[in-house]
Design an enzyme around this catalytic site. Sequence first.
Site, PDB file in Angstrom:
ATOM      1  CD  GLU A  36       6.427  -1.560   2.516  1.00 30.72           C
ATOM      2  OE1 GLU A  36       7.205  -0.948   1.442  1.00 30.72           O
ATOM      3  OE2 GLU A  36       5.137  -1.816   2.405  1.00 30.72           O
ATOM      4  CE  LYS A  76       7.317  -1.310  -1.971  1.00 34.61           C
ATOM      5  NZ  LYS A  76       6.466  -0.518  -1.023  1.00 34.61           N
ATOM      6  CB  CYS A 105       4.107  -3.328   0.107  1.00 35.58           C
ATOM      7  SG  CYS A 105       2.619  -2.566   0.325  1.00 35.58           S
TER       8      CYS A 105
END
Length: 572
Positions: free
Chosen positions: A41, A116, A152
């Site tokens: 990330e 994300k 994540c």
Amino acid sequence: MKIAIAQINPTIGDLLLNAQKILEAAQRAASSGARLLLTPELSLCGYPPRDLLLNPSFVEAMGITLQNLAQDLPPNLAVLVGTVEPNLEAHISGGKSLFNSIALLESGKVKQVFHKRLLPTYDVFDERRYFEPGLEANYFTLDNFNIGVTICEDLWNDEEFWGKRIYAANPIADLTILGVDLVVNLSASPYTLGKQQLRETMLKHSAVRFQQPIIYANQVGGNDDLIFDGRSFALNRQGETISRARGFDSDLVVVEFDEVQRDLQLGSVEPMYESEDEEIWQALVLGVRDYARKCRFSKVVLGLSGGIDSAIVAAIAAAALGKENVLGVLMPSPYSSEHSISDAVALADNLGIKTNLLPIGELMQGFDQTLGDLFSGTEFGLAEENIQSRIRGNLLMAIANKFGYLLLSTGNKSEMAVGYCTLYGDMNGGLAVIADVPKTRVYSLCQWLNRNKEIIPQNVLTKAPSAELKPGQVDQDSLPPYEILDDILQRLVHNHQSAAQIVAAGHDAVIVDRVIQMVARAEFKRRQAPPGLKITDRAFGTGWRMPIASNWVGVKKAYQTKTTATPNLSLL
């Protein structure tokens, strides 16, 4: 299809260096026959970039660096790179101006960009400050395989595993509905003790539940107070760990996706650490090494008191930077015991570090003379005790300034919690190495370090802890025994237990009330402390956001007793 994981150690903000690390990993991956390379990330800028993201020129430079990287990558290798992407609808929708994104680079171009979806705002995370959440499930097709992309936190919302839903969406479930063949996750997940077991257990549940092989790529390295442990791994559909990268070190691992079985095949699996102490040691060594290196320090200095805290910090520093780059300064006062010097010298000899002896008796006399008239008619007390600590702090800062050394402070978490430390004295420093390590764990770490040969002198492990600021002083004059104090602090700070619950667990009500008050009153000290390396899920750092000036009755009168205890706030 071979898939490589680049477990890189980025430097926050150094776009060119980070791009070079990705490029070198890509070249190695291509040489191994990989078709796809995963990076962590925000791998291009490093995580967490924090308010660098508020600088438009930084974001613009990241976009240019990404385009240049795409052109430099080996042909026939697709690469997923962590970056940020402007939210072009923000001026209309009112959302945040950036997305936390993953870019798919292939054939010299940015082919796709994925955003994300789940943005954490707990503990050290503050992603809603910068990012707009993505709304769509992310996947791409490579050689007839559909590969789902998560970032994540997107993996941390399996309501069956947690027993509750943390966010409205479950990105893995959404990808399963879309019929992907494989899920990859690009993470920058900070280290805390036991977190790797949690990651693997959680994702094993998801892999089995959704019948999805999962590859987890994690960042490694120290960035400010955060340590990233790496330990990227891959799970097959049965939830078995078929690959695991090294811990606390950069690595490149390759896993293979079998086209017929539609599953990942067994690869190299690094073993888990044998003990918690070994894991913590590796984390702290990496944290010190990267903090010094990324802040452009090559040498460190610290005060050596002959006590256990400075002993373990010196050992960590020597392991992180090399014994030749560590200076220990001995600063005895008239109250120092003989063994404080001999134990510090023995430690330095065991570690092979340099030392310097600077007695502070004459400096203490100078302060006494200067303050004599003002202090006349008063008794010797905290002010005089703390002058000693502040003299030592000044000497250490002078050495650090003169020679360009990084000063390491040596206070532990137990002391930081209750304020058993001196502002502008032993709290001085650029990095608090063991500020998240309770005193009882300090002893455990030293015993682990001595498992094969004596590094920490035995007398350091057996003598009663003492600040030695007055004759015959020991820590237990002011504090409960550390095994009691640390258990109370674990229940209060980590488990958020009430005073009544802590007392019900067997602790004395007066001691509990006293500790709670000390923790609350020491907040102003912790706010002025140097950054401390985080190794637990509740550290006194960026994730600790308590008010300084407060009067919450639950703290002020945490447990009603007939006996009132007066907190001893020594070493203010």
